[in-house]
Design an enzyme around this catalytic site. Structure first.
Site, PDB file in Angstrom:
ATOM      1  N   ARG A  93      58.695  22.068  37.894  1.00 44.36           N
ATOM      2  CA  ARG A  93      58.168  22.993  38.895  1.00 44.36           C
ATOM      3  C   ARG A  93      59.211  24.001  39.372  1.00 44.36           C
ATOM      4  NH1 ARG A  93      57.808  20.956  43.811  1.00 44.36           N
ATOM      5  NH2 ARG A  93      57.250  19.249  43.498  1.00 44.36           N
ATOM      6  N   TYR A 147      40.126  44.206  45.961  1.00 42.41           N
ATOM      7  CA  TYR A 147      39.504  43.189  45.119  1.00 42.41           C
ATOM      8  C   TYR A 147      38.747  42.188  46.011  1.00 42.41           C
ATOM      9  CZ  TYR A 147      39.617  39.342  41.666  1.00 42.41           C
ATOM     10  OH  TYR A 147      39.302  38.330  40.801  1.00 42.41           O
ATOM     11  N   ASP A 160      48.842  45.493  45.477  1.00 44.89           N
ATOM     12  CA  ASP A 160      48.248  44.961  44.244  1.00 44.89           C
ATOM     13  C   ASP A 160      48.202  46.123  43.261  1.00 44.89           C
ATOM     14  OD1 ASP A 160      46.504  44.254  42.172  1.00 44.89           O
ATOM     15  OD2 ASP A 160      45.263  42.979  43.460  1.00 44.89           O
ATOM     16  N   LYS A 199      45.226  40.378  33.441  1.00 42.97           N
ATOM     17  CA  LYS A 199      44.639  41.618  32.935  1.00 42.97           C
ATOM     18  C   LYS A 199      45.548  42.209  31.845  1.00 42.97           C
ATOM     19  CE  LYS A 199      41.422  40.987  36.065  1.00 42.97           C
ATOM     20  NZ  LYS A 199      41.554  41.313  37.461  1.00 42.97           N
TER      21      LYS A 199
HETATM   22  C1  LIG Z   1      41.358  40.331  38.575  1.00 41.42           C
HETATM   23  C2  LIG Z   1      42.111  40.839  39.744  1.00 41.42           C
HETATM   24  C3  LIG Z   1      42.833  39.978  40.550  1.00 41.42           C
HETATM   25  C4  LIG Z   1      42.789  38.475  40.385  1.00 41.42           C
HETATM   26  O1  LIG Z   1      43.336  38.008  39.196  1.00 41.42           O
HETATM   27  P1  LIG Z   1      42.907  36.578  38.632  1.00 41.42           P
HETATM   28  O2  LIG Z   1      43.961  36.294  37.631  1.00 41.42           O
HETATM   29  O3  LIG Z   1      41.532  36.728  38.077  1.00 41.42           O
HETATM   30  O4  LIG Z   1      42.948  35.617  39.783  1.00 41.42           O
HETATM   31  C5  LIG Z   1      43.581  40.518  41.572  1.00 41.42           C
HETATM   32  N1  LIG Z   1      43.590  41.840  41.808  1.00 41.42           N
HETATM   33  C6  LIG Z   1      42.893  42.699  41.066  1.00 41.42           C
HETATM   34  C7  LIG Z   1      42.943  44.154  41.378  1.00 41.42           C
HETATM   35  C8  LIG Z   1      42.123  42.235  40.015  1.00 41.42           C
HETATM   36  O5  LIG Z   1      41.396  43.089  39.311  1.00 41.42           O
END
Ligand SMILES: *Cc1c(COP(=O)(O)O)cnc(C)c1O
Length: 393
Positions: A59, A112, A184, A209
Protein backbone atom coordinates in the site's frame (compact mmCIF):
# COMPACT_ATOMS: atom_id res chain seq x y z
CA UNK A 1 13.20 12.01 -9.52
CA UNK A 2 16.45 11.35 -11.35
CA UNK A 3 16.03 11.58 -15.09
CA UNK A 4 18.31 10.15 -17.75
CA UNK A 5 17.14 13.01 -20.00
CA UNK A 6 18.71 15.98 -18.23
CA UNK A 7 19.39 18.56 -20.94
CA UNK A 8 17.48 16.56 -23.59
CA UNK A 9 14.57 17.97 -25.63
CA UNK A 10 11.61 18.93 -23.48
CA UNK A 11 8.82 19.01 -26.01
CA UNK A 12 5.71 17.24 -24.71
CA UNK A 13 5.57 14.30 -27.15
CA UNK A 14 9.22 13.49 -26.46
CA UNK A 15 8.78 13.72 -22.71
CA UNK A 16 5.78 11.41 -22.79
CA UNK A 17 7.88 8.63 -24.27
CA UNK A 18 10.28 8.52 -21.31
CA UNK A 19 8.49 10.23 -18.45
CA UNK A 20 8.78 8.37 -15.16
CA UNK A 21 11.50 6.00 -16.30
CA UNK A 22 14.06 5.53 -13.57
CA UNK A 23 16.69 2.84 -14.04
CA UNK A 24 17.37 2.76 -10.30
CA UNK A 25 13.83 1.49 -9.77
CA UNK A 26 13.12 -0.68 -12.77
CA UNK A 27 16.46 -1.68 -14.27
CA UNK A 28 17.21 -1.52 -17.99
CA UNK A 29 13.71 -2.54 -19.10
CA UNK A 30 11.77 -0.13 -21.31
CA UNK A 31 8.63 -0.84 -19.27
CA UNK A 32 8.52 -1.26 -15.49
CA UNK A 33 7.79 -4.70 -14.03
CA UNK A 34 4.24 -5.16 -12.75
CA UNK A 35 4.84 -5.69 -9.05
CA UNK A 36 2.01 -7.48 -7.29
CA UNK A 37 2.78 -7.03 -3.63
CA UNK A 38 1.40 -6.79 -0.16
CA UNK A 39 4.29 -8.07 1.97
CA UNK A 40 7.78 -6.72 1.46
CA UNK A 41 10.61 -8.44 3.35
CA UNK A 42 13.15 -6.64 5.54
CA UNK A 43 16.72 -7.86 6.05
CA UNK A 44 16.65 -6.85 9.71
CA UNK A 45 14.23 -5.58 12.32
CA UNK A 46 16.21 -2.34 12.39
CA UNK A 47 15.32 -1.79 8.71
CA UNK A 48 11.63 -1.64 9.72
CA UNK A 49 12.14 1.78 11.33
CA UNK A 50 10.81 4.75 9.31
CA UNK A 51 13.22 5.51 6.49
CA UNK A 52 14.93 2.13 6.93
CA UNK A 53 14.24 0.95 3.39
CA UNK A 54 12.56 2.27 0.28
CA UNK A 55 9.83 -0.35 -0.14
CA UNK A 56 7.93 -1.38 2.98
CA UNK A 57 4.41 -2.55 2.14
CA UNK A 58 2.30 -2.83 -1.01
CA UNK A 59 0.00 0.00 0.00
CA UNK A 60 2.99 2.31 0.49
CA UNK A 61 4.05 1.95 -3.14
CA UNK A 62 6.03 -0.25 -5.51
CA UNK A 63 8.39 0.35 -8.44
CA UNK A 64 5.31 0.12 -10.69
CA UNK A 65 3.35 2.84 -8.88
CA UNK A 66 6.48 5.01 -8.61
CA UNK A 67 6.94 4.84 -12.39
CA UNK A 68 3.41 6.13 -13.07
CA UNK A 69 3.56 8.73 -10.29
CA UNK A 70 6.83 10.00 -11.74
CA UNK A 71 5.43 10.16 -15.26
CA UNK A 72 2.30 12.05 -14.20
CA UNK A 73 4.33 14.40 -11.97
CA UNK A 74 6.56 15.24 -14.92
CA UNK A 75 3.61 15.85 -17.24
CA UNK A 76 1.73 17.94 -14.65
CA UNK A 77 4.86 19.79 -13.44
CA UNK A 78 3.88 18.74 -9.93
CA UNK A 79 5.61 18.50 -6.59
CA UNK A 80 4.07 15.07 -6.15
CA UNK A 81 1.33 12.71 -7.36
CA UNK A 82 -0.87 10.11 -5.70
CA UNK A 83 -2.80 7.35 -7.47
CA UNK A 84 -6.40 6.44 -6.67
CA UNK A 85 -8.58 3.49 -7.70
CA UNK A 86 -10.87 5.66 -9.87
CA UNK A 87 -11.29 9.23 -11.03
CA UNK A 88 -14.11 9.75 -8.56
CA UNK A 89 -11.96 8.56 -5.65
CA UNK A 90 -9.33 11.08 -6.79
CA UNK A 91 -12.00 13.79 -6.48
CA UNK A 92 -13.07 12.68 -2.99
CA UNK A 93 -9.46 12.34 -1.80
CA UNK A 94 -8.47 15.75 -3.15
CA UNK A 95 -11.44 17.43 -1.46
CA UNK A 96 -10.93 15.61 1.85
CA UNK A 97 -7.30 16.73 1.83
CA UNK A 98 -8.29 20.41 1.85
CA UNK A 99 -11.66 20.55 3.70
CA UNK A 100 -12.62 20.06 7.35
CA UNK A 101 -15.91 20.12 9.27
CA UNK A 102 -17.38 23.63 9.15
CA UNK A 103 -15.59 24.56 5.93
CA UNK A 104 -17.24 25.89 2.80
CA UNK A 105 -16.59 24.86 -0.82
CA UNK A 106 -17.34 26.68 -4.07
CA UNK A 107 -18.05 24.22 -6.89
CA UNK A 108 -18.85 24.86 -10.55
CA UNK A 109 -22.46 24.06 -11.46
CA UNK A 110 -21.25 22.14 -14.53
CA UNK A 111 -19.11 19.53 -12.75
CA UNK A 112 -19.17 15.80 -13.33
CA UNK A 113 -22.45 14.56 -11.78
CA UNK A 114 -20.95 12.13 -9.23
CA UNK A 115 -18.69 14.94 -7.89
CA UNK A 116 -21.84 16.88 -7.16
CA UNK A 117 -23.37 13.86 -5.42
CA UNK A 118 -20.24 13.53 -3.28
CA UNK A 119 -20.50 17.07 -1.91
CA UNK A 120 -24.30 16.94 -1.56
CA UNK A 121 -24.23 13.68 0.45
CA UNK A 122 -20.99 12.55 2.11
CA UNK A 123 -19.29 15.93 2.48
CA UNK A 124 -22.54 17.55 3.65
CA UNK A 125 -22.84 14.80 6.30
CA UNK A 126 -19.34 15.70 7.51
CA UNK A 127 -20.39 19.33 7.98
CA UNK A 128 -18.84 20.70 4.78
CA UNK A 129 -21.13 23.10 2.93
CA UNK A 130 -21.04 23.70 -0.82
CA UNK A 131 -22.27 26.61 -2.92
CA UNK A 132 -22.49 25.96 -6.65
CA UNK A 133 -21.46 28.77 -8.97
CA UNK A 134 -22.19 29.61 -12.60
CA UNK A 135 -19.17 28.30 -14.56
CA UNK A 136 -19.06 31.61 -16.49
CA UNK A 137 -18.70 33.65 -13.28
CA UNK A 138 -14.99 34.55 -13.65
CA UNK A 139 -13.70 36.97 -10.98
CA UNK A 140 -17.31 37.53 -9.87
CA UNK A 141 -16.68 34.44 -7.75
CA UNK A 142 -15.15 36.80 -5.16
CA UNK A 143 -18.71 37.73 -4.08
CA UNK A 144 -19.46 34.11 -3.13
CA UNK A 145 -16.61 33.72 -0.67
CA UNK A 146 -17.50 33.25 2.98
CA UNK A 147 -15.43 33.28 6.15
CA UNK A 148 -14.82 29.53 5.93
CA UNK A 149 -14.43 29.10 2.16
CA UNK A 150 -11.38 26.89 1.84
CA UNK A 151 -11.55 25.60 -1.73
CA UNK A 152 -12.80 26.32 -5.23
CA UNK A 153 -13.48 23.30 -7.44
CA UNK A 154 -13.23 23.82 -11.20
CA UNK A 155 -13.91 21.55 -14.15
CA UNK A 156 -13.14 23.26 -17.45
CA UNK A 157 -14.75 22.70 -19.84
CA UNK A 158 -17.77 21.45 -17.87
CA UNK A 159 -19.33 18.01 -18.16
CA UNK A 160 -21.98 17.78 -20.93
CA UNK A 161 -22.26 21.55 -21.47
CA UNK A 162 -18.55 22.36 -22.03
CA UNK A 163 -18.37 25.86 -20.50
CA UNK A 164 -14.78 27.09 -20.26
CA UNK A 165 -13.61 28.71 -17.02
CA UNK A 166 -10.93 31.29 -16.38
CA UNK A 167 -8.69 29.10 -14.23
CA UNK A 168 -5.86 31.64 -13.66
CA UNK A 169 -8.39 34.29 -12.55
CA UNK A 170 -10.22 31.86 -10.24
CA UNK A 171 -6.90 30.73 -8.76
CA UNK A 172 -5.87 34.33 -8.10
CA UNK A 173 -9.13 35.08 -6.26
CA UNK A 174 -8.95 31.82 -4.30
CA UNK A 175 -5.39 32.47 -3.19
CA UNK A 176 -6.18 36.04 -2.19
CA UNK A 177 -8.82 34.61 0.16
CA UNK A 178 -6.57 31.88 1.54
CA UNK A 179 -8.40 29.09 -0.34
CA UNK A 180 -6.99 26.45 -2.67
CA UNK A 181 -8.02 25.76 -6.26
CA UNK A 182 -8.83 22.16 -7.19
CA UNK A 183 -9.17 21.40 -10.91
CA UNK A 184 -10.60 18.35 -12.67
CA UNK A 185 -8.64 18.46 -15.93
CA UNK A 186 -9.78 15.16 -17.44
CA UNK A 187 -11.05 16.73 -20.70
CA UNK A 188 -7.85 18.51 -21.77
CA UNK A 189 -5.39 16.12 -20.06
CA UNK A 190 -2.13 17.63 -18.78
CA UNK A 191 -0.86 17.38 -22.36
CA UNK A 192 -3.10 20.27 -23.46
CA UNK A 193 -3.54 22.15 -20.18
CA UNK A 194 -1.47 22.16 -17.01
CA UNK A 195 -3.68 23.34 -14.13
CA UNK A 196 -0.80 23.63 -11.65
CA UNK A 197 1.06 25.96 -14.02
CA UNK A 198 -2.15 28.02 -14.40
CA UNK A 199 -2.41 28.45 -10.62
CA UNK A 200 -4.32 25.40 -9.36
CA UNK A 201 -3.04 23.66 -6.22
CA UNK A 202 -4.45 20.22 -7.01
CA UNK A 203 -5.01 18.75 -10.49
CA UNK A 204 -7.22 15.70 -10.93
CA UNK A 205 -7.29 13.28 -13.86
CA UNK A 206 -9.76 10.47 -14.36
CA UNK A 207 -6.94 8.34 -15.83
CA UNK A 208 -9.75 5.98 -16.79
CA UNK A 209 -10.28 8.27 -19.78
CA UNK A 210 -7.39 9.48 -21.96
CA UNK A 211 -4.36 8.42 -19.90
CA UNK A 212 -5.40 4.76 -19.99
CA UNK A 213 -6.95 5.39 -23.38
CA UNK A 214 -8.28 1.90 -24.06
CA UNK A 215 -11.49 1.60 -21.97
CA UNK A 216 -10.03 -1.17 -19.84
CA UNK A 217 -8.81 0.60 -16.69
CA UNK A 218 -10.27 2.44 -13.70
CA UNK A 219 -7.74 4.84 -12.17
CA UNK A 220 -7.42 8.41 -10.90
CA UNK A 221 -4.43 10.67 -10.38
CA UNK A 222 -3.99 13.76 -8.22
CA UNK A 223 -1.05 16.05 -8.85
CA UNK A 224 -0.21 18.69 -6.25
CA UNK A 225 2.02 21.72 -5.90
CA UNK A 226 4.35 22.11 -2.92
CA UNK A 227 1.67 23.91 -0.90
CA UNK A 228 -0.88 21.08 -1.21
CA UNK A 229 1.16 17.89 -1.48
CA UNK A 230 1.83 17.25 2.22
CA UNK A 231 -1.84 17.16 3.22
CA UNK A 232 -2.70 15.27 0.04
CA UNK A 233 -0.22 12.49 0.79
CA UNK A 234 -1.31 12.34 4.42
CA UNK A 235 -5.01 12.03 3.44
CA UNK A 236 -4.32 9.47 0.71
CA UNK A 237 -2.35 7.28 3.12
CA UNK A 238 -4.87 7.69 5.94
CA UNK A 239 -7.71 6.61 3.66
CA UNK A 240 -5.71 3.55 2.59
CA UNK A 241 -6.06 4.05 -1.14
CA UNK A 242 -4.13 2.06 -3.72
CA UNK A 243 -4.42 1.59 -7.46
CA UNK A 244 -4.14 -1.98 -8.72
CA UNK A 245 -0.77 -2.88 -10.28
CA UNK A 246 -2.11 -4.05 -13.64
CA UNK A 247 -4.16 -0.86 -13.96
CA UNK A 248 -1.13 1.24 -13.04
CA UNK A 249 0.91 -0.55 -15.69
CA UNK A 250 -1.78 -0.16 -18.37
CA UNK A 251 -2.13 3.54 -17.58
CA UNK A 252 1.59 4.17 -18.03
CA UNK A 253 1.50 2.10 -21.24
CA UNK A 254 -1.43 4.21 -22.46
CA UNK A 255 0.40 7.44 -21.67
CA UNK A 256 3.20 6.56 -24.08
CA UNK A 257 0.77 7.10 -26.98
CA UNK A 258 -1.20 9.97 -25.42
CA UNK A 259 0.18 12.63 -27.77
CA UNK A 260 -0.63 10.77 -30.99
CA UNK A 261 -4.07 9.74 -29.77
CA UNK A 262 -4.98 13.21 -28.54
CA UNK A 263 -3.80 14.94 -31.70
CA UNK A 264 -5.78 12.53 -33.88
CA UNK A 265 -8.88 12.64 -31.69
CA UNK A 266 -8.74 16.44 -31.59
CA UNK A 267 -8.52 16.67 -35.39
CA UNK A 268 -11.19 14.05 -36.03
CA UNK A 269 -13.41 15.58 -33.34
CA UNK A 270 -13.18 19.01 -34.94
CA UNK A 271 -13.86 17.57 -38.39
CA UNK A 272 -17.02 15.83 -37.16
CA UNK A 273 -18.04 18.89 -35.08
CA UNK A 274 -17.69 21.23 -38.08
CA UNK A 275 -19.70 18.86 -40.26
CA UNK A 276 -22.42 18.72 -37.60
CA UNK A 277 -22.54 22.54 -37.44
CA UNK A 278 -23.61 22.56 -41.09
CA UNK A 279 -26.50 20.11 -40.57
CA UNK A 280 -30.10 21.38 -40.34
CA UNK A 281 -30.80 18.89 -37.50
CA UNK A 282 -28.19 20.57 -35.28
CA UNK A 283 -28.97 23.72 -33.28
CA UNK A 284 -25.56 24.03 -31.59
CA UNK A 285 -22.30 22.18 -31.17
CA UNK A 286 -20.76 22.65 -27.72
CA UNK A 287 -17.02 22.53 -28.31
CA UNK A 288 -14.67 25.24 -27.00
CA UNK A 289 -12.17 24.74 -29.85
CA UNK A 290 -14.79 25.87 -32.39
CA UNK A 291 -14.56 29.57 -33.27
CA UNK A 292 -17.83 31.11 -32.15
CA UNK A 293 -18.11 28.94 -29.05
CA UNK A 294 -18.62 31.20 -25.99
CA UNK A 295 -15.52 29.64 -24.40
CA UNK A 296 -13.33 29.84 -27.47
CA UNK A 297 -11.23 32.85 -26.38
CA UNK A 298 -10.38 31.23 -23.03
CA UNK A 299 -9.65 27.93 -24.76
CA UNK A 300 -7.27 29.65 -27.19
CA UNK A 301 -5.55 31.55 -24.41
CA UNK A 302 -5.11 28.66 -21.98
CA UNK A 303 -5.09 25.32 -23.81
CA UNK A 304 -2.80 23.94 -26.48
CA UNK A 305 -5.30 21.42 -27.85
CA UNK A 306 -8.71 19.82 -27.45
CA UNK A 307 -9.98 16.33 -26.81
CA UNK A 308 -12.51 14.46 -28.93
CA UNK A 309 -15.46 14.97 -26.57
CA UNK A 310 -18.21 17.51 -27.24
CA UNK A 311 -21.94 18.15 -27.06
CA UNK A 312 -24.56 18.43 -29.79
CA UNK A 313 -27.96 20.10 -29.37
CA UNK A 314 -30.49 18.58 -31.76
CA UNK A 315 -32.85 21.27 -32.97
CA UNK A 316 -36.20 20.83 -31.19
CA UNK A 317 -35.73 17.08 -30.96
CA UNK A 318 -37.47 15.05 -28.26
CA UNK A 319 -35.44 12.72 -26.04
CA UNK A 320 -37.16 9.83 -27.81
CA UNK A 321 -36.02 10.96 -31.24
CA UNK A 322 -32.47 11.45 -29.95
CA UNK A 323 -32.55 7.92 -28.50
CA UNK A 324 -33.67 6.49 -31.85
CA UNK A 325 -30.84 8.41 -33.54
CA UNK A 326 -28.18 7.06 -31.15
CA UNK A 327 -29.53 3.53 -31.60
CA UNK A 328 -29.37 3.93 -35.39
CA UNK A 329 -25.62 4.59 -35.31
CA UNK A 330 -23.35 1.63 -35.89
CA UNK A 331 -19.86 3.07 -35.25
CA UNK A 332 -20.80 4.93 -32.04
CA UNK A 333 -21.29 2.68 -29.04
CA UNK A 334 -23.85 3.72 -26.43
CA UNK A 335 -21.89 3.73 -23.20
CA UNK A 336 -20.46 5.74 -20.33
CA UNK A 337 -16.96 7.02 -20.05
CA UNK A 338 -14.78 8.22 -22.93
CA UNK A 339 -11.14 8.71 -23.83
CA UNK A 340 -10.75 5.26 -25.37
CA UNK A 341 -10.03 4.38 -29.00
CA UNK A 342 -13.64 3.90 -29.97
CA UNK A 343 -16.38 6.42 -30.65
CA UNK A 344 -19.24 6.67 -28.16
CA UNK A 345 -22.53 8.54 -27.89
CA UNK A 346 -24.77 9.16 -24.89
CA UNK A 347 -27.83 11.29 -24.20
CA UNK A 348 -27.07 14.10 -21.71
CA UNK A 349 -29.66 14.12 -18.97
CA UNK A 350 -29.11 17.26 -16.94
CA UNK A 351 -32.10 16.87 -14.58
CA UNK A 352 -30.85 17.55 -11.06
CA UNK A 353 -27.34 18.39 -12.30
CA UNK A 354 -27.70 22.18 -12.63
CA UNK A 355 -28.99 24.35 -9.80
CA UNK A 356 -27.69 27.87 -10.51
CA UNK A 357 -26.91 27.90 -14.24
CA UNK A 358 -29.66 25.95 -16.02
CA UNK A 359 -28.77 25.00 -19.58
CA UNK A 360 -31.37 26.14 -22.12
CA UNK A 361 -30.89 23.59 -24.87
CA UNK A 362 -33.86 24.01 -27.22
CA UNK A 363 -33.78 20.31 -28.02
CA UNK A 364 -32.22 17.05 -26.92
CA UNK A 365 -28.55 17.23 -25.95
CA UNK A 366 -26.24 14.34 -26.80
CA UNK A 367 -22.55 13.89 -26.09
CA UNK A 368 -20.22 12.41 -28.69
CA UNK A 369 -16.78 10.99 -28.10
CA UNK A 370 -14.74 10.74 -31.28
CA UNK A 371 -12.37 7.79 -31.30
CA UNK A 372 -9.60 6.69 -33.62
CA UNK A 373 -11.79 5.60 -36.53
CA UNK A 374 -11.52 7.41 -39.88
CA UNK A 375 -13.64 10.55 -39.41
CA UNK A 376 -15.12 10.12 -42.92
CA UNK A 377 -16.66 6.84 -41.75
CA UNK A 378 -18.00 8.50 -38.61
CA UNK A 379 -19.59 11.28 -40.66
CA UNK A 380 -21.21 8.73 -42.97
CA UNK A 381 -22.53 6.89 -39.94
CA UNK A 382 -24.04 10.09 -38.49
CA UNK A 383 -25.50 11.02 -41.88
CA UNK A 384 -27.14 7.59 -42.15
CA UNK A 385 -28.46 8.01 -38.59
CA UNK A 386 -30.04 11.37 -39.46
CA UNK A 387 -31.64 9.81 -42.53
CA UNK A 388 -33.05 6.91 -40.48
CA UNK A 389 -34.84 9.17 -37.96
CA UNK A 390 -35.71 12.04 -40.30
CA UNK A 391 -39.45 11.40 -40.12
CA UNK A 392 -39.73 10.84 -36.39
CA UNK A 393 -40.96 13.56 -34.05
C1 LIG B 1 -15.30 10.02 -15.77
C2 LIG B 1 -14.97 11.26 -15.04
C3 LIG B 1 -14.58 11.22 -13.71
C4 LIG B 1 -14.60 9.94 -12.90
O1 LIG B 1 -13.70 8.97 -13.32
P1 LIG B 1 -13.95 7.44 -12.94
O2 LIG B 1 -12.63 6.82 -13.20
O3 LIG B 1 -15.06 6.96 -13.82
O4 LIG B 1 -14.32 7.39 -11.49
C5 LIG B 1 -14.21 12.39 -13.10
N1 LIG B 1 -14.25 13.56 -13.76
C6 LIG B 1 -14.63 13.65 -15.03
C7 LIG B 1 -14.65 14.98 -15.71
C8 LIG B 1 -15.01 12.51 -15.72
O5 LIG B 1 -15.44 12.61 -16.96
Amino acid sequence: MSSPDEGAPRRPATRLVRAGRDGDLTGPFVNPPVVHASTVLFETVEAMRPGGQRWTYGRQGTPTTAALEGAVAELEEAEGVVLCPSGLSAISTALLSVLSAGDHLLMADSVYGPARRLVDTTLARLGIRTTFYDPRIGVGIADLFEERTRAVYVESPGSYTFEMQDVPALAAVAHERGAVLVADNTWATPLFFKPLVAGADLSIQAGTKYLGGHSDVMIGTIAANARAFGKLRETHQALGLTAAPDDVYLTLRGMRTLAVRMERQMRSGLEVACWLQGRPEVARVLHPALPGDPGHALWRRDMTGASGLFGVVLNGWSDGKAAAFLEALSLFGIGYSWGGFESLAVPARLAGLRTVAPFEAGGALVRLHIGLEDPADLIEDLEAGFARVGNLS
